[in-house]
Enzyme design. Sequence first.
Site, PDB file in Angstrom:
ATOM      1  N   ASN A   9      -4.511  66.610  32.837  1.00  0.00           N
ATOM      2  CA  ASN A   9      -3.913  66.445  31.667  1.00  0.00           C
ATOM      3  C   ASN A   9      -4.932  66.876  30.478  1.00  0.00           C
ATOM      4  OD1 ASN A   9      -2.681  65.889  29.173  1.00  0.00           O
ATOM      5  ND2 ASN A   9      -2.629  63.675  29.192  1.00  0.00           N
ATOM      6  N   TRP A  10      -4.566  68.355  30.028  1.00  0.00           N
ATOM      7  CA  TRP A  10      -5.725  68.831  29.017  1.00  0.00           C
ATOM      8  C   TRP A  10      -5.332  68.394  27.736  1.00  0.00           C
ATOM      9  CZ3 TRP A  10      -6.416  74.881  29.910  1.00  0.00           C
ATOM     10  CH2 TRP A  10      -7.088  75.002  31.114  1.00  0.00           C
ATOM     11  N   LYS A  11      -4.463  67.431  27.303  1.00  0.00           N
ATOM     12  CA  LYS A  11      -4.095  67.119  26.099  1.00  0.00           C
ATOM     13  C   LYS A  11      -4.149  68.065  24.969  1.00  0.00           C
ATOM     14  CE  LYS A  11      -5.759  62.551  27.726  1.00  0.00           C
ATOM     15  NZ  LYS A  11      -6.327  61.185  27.381  1.00  0.00           N
ATOM     16  N   HIS A  89       2.922  59.175  28.022  1.00  0.00           N
ATOM     17  CA  HIS A  89       1.475  58.641  27.686  1.00  0.00           C
ATOM     18  C   HIS A  89       1.371  57.804  26.785  1.00  0.00           C
ATOM     19  CE1 HIS A  89      -2.735  59.603  27.382  1.00  0.00           C
ATOM     20  NE2 HIS A  89      -2.763  59.976  28.650  1.00  0.00           N
ATOM     21  N   GLU A  91      -0.879  57.963  24.591  1.00  0.00           N
ATOM     22  CA  GLU A  91      -1.495  58.429  23.289  1.00  0.00           C
ATOM     23  C   GLU A  91       0.000  58.701  22.572  1.00  0.00           C
ATOM     24  OE1 GLU A  91      -4.068  61.401  24.696  1.00  0.00           O
ATOM     25  OE2 GLU A  91      -5.477  59.706  25.372  1.00  0.00           O
ATOM     26  N   GLU A 159      -2.012  54.067  33.893  1.00  0.00           N
ATOM     27  CA  GLU A 159      -3.404  54.095  32.915  1.00  0.00           C
ATOM     28  C   GLU A 159      -3.585  53.336  32.040  1.00  0.00           C
ATOM     29  OE1 GLU A 159      -3.616  59.002  32.869  1.00  0.00           O
ATOM     30  OE2 GLU A 159      -2.480  58.330  31.195  1.00  0.00           O
ATOM     31  N   GLY A 165     -10.184  57.830  28.422  1.00  0.00           N
ATOM     32  CA  GLY A 165     -11.465  58.593  27.687  1.00  0.00           C
ATOM     33  C   GLY A 165     -12.440  57.748  27.169  1.00  0.00           C
ATOM     34  N   SER A 205     -10.577  57.860  32.814  1.00  0.00           N
ATOM     35  CA  SER A 205     -11.983  58.011  33.145  1.00  0.00           C
ATOM     36  C   SER A 205     -12.023  58.301  34.680  1.00  0.00           C
ATOM     37  CB  SER A 205     -12.693  57.041  32.620  1.00  0.00           C
ATOM     38  OG  SER A 205     -12.608  56.772  31.267  1.00  0.00           O
ATOM     39  N   GLY A 226      -7.829  63.219  32.764  1.00  0.00           N
ATOM     40  CA  GLY A 226      -7.642  63.940  31.345  1.00  0.00           C
ATOM     41  C   GLY A 226      -9.037  64.800  31.277  1.00  0.00           C
ATOM     42  N   GLY A 227     -10.145  64.351  30.455  1.00  0.00           N
ATOM     43  CA  GLY A 227     -11.543  65.038  30.492  1.00  0.00           C
ATOM     44  C   GLY A 227     -11.849  65.613  31.618  1.00  0.00           C
TER      45      GLY A 227
HETATM   46  P1  PGA Z   1      -9.118  60.618  30.871  1.00  0.00           P
HETATM   47  O1  PGA Z   1      -7.777  60.728  30.492  1.00  0.00           O
HETATM   48  O2  PGA Z   1      -9.352  61.086  32.038  1.00  0.00           O
HETATM   49  O3  PGA Z   1      -9.840  61.629  29.820  1.00  0.00           O
HETATM   50  O4  PGA Z   1      -9.696  59.131  30.666  1.00  0.00           O
HETATM   51  C1  PGA Z   1      -6.704  60.339  31.266  1.00  0.00           C
HETATM   52  C2  PGA Z   1      -5.315  60.604  30.755  1.00  0.00           C
HETATM   53  O5  PGA Z   1      -5.216  60.144  29.568  1.00  0.00           O
HETATM   54  O6  PGA Z   1      -4.591  60.972  31.447  1.00  0.00           O
END
Ligand code: PGA
Length: 244
Positions: A9-11, A89, A91, A159, A165, A205, A226-227
Amino acid sequence: MRRKFVAGNWKMNGSLAALAELEAIAAAIDPRVDVAVAVPATLIHAANARAGFPIGAQDVHAADSGAHTGCLSAPMIAEAGAAFAIVGHSERRQGQHETDADVKAKAEALHRHRLDAILCVGETLDQREAGQAEAVVTAQVLASLPEGAAGDWLAIAYEPIWAIGTGKVATVADVETMHAAICSALVEALGQEAADAIRLLYGGSVTAENAAGLLHAAEVDGALVGGASLTAAKFVPIIKAAAG
Ligand code: PGA
């Protein structure tokens, strides 16, 4: 055993120049693992042309068209080349005030247009500390679960919001407990066979360092990353951990 599924997930990150990372990821993919990356919508078309594995969107509108300024529908992301989208998600649940009903409708829109869905659920730190994590997450699963939920198009990503993050990872025991609770909720809603076919991903994470333990925990079928999905150097070891 279900095939492992590692999704990125590149956000709101990435650019045309960053798509070289997708080519490097494609070159290192393990045939035993399903890999997909959700990129910003502006990159779907170009990413799809270069990746050689499924590219997705990070959200979708529930309606097929209409007066929804700034939104994108399932037919639009499909035409751009998306094979799937993430829905629900945290977010978006938090930042855009999306409800379980919204998430369900979005997943159903994807299915109407033959796209796959990764449906996210997760608790806040306050909810976990209050001992409500399992109740909150299973309620989210049941209220967000689309009509026609089936493992050939739907995966669920657990999640925990406090782990996204932050570098704080849920323990393998926490993840196993939660995934078992989600499995029970799915069995209750769909019956054993249909529930068994839906893959459960962990997200929050995930890194090369912790991936092996998480990915081979009971009832964990993959990861939503994500990251660490932004570069091949960080993402490929996670794919390899899934295969191992
Ligand atoms: P993260 O994000 O791996 O950067 O913690 C995961 C996500 O939000 O899908």
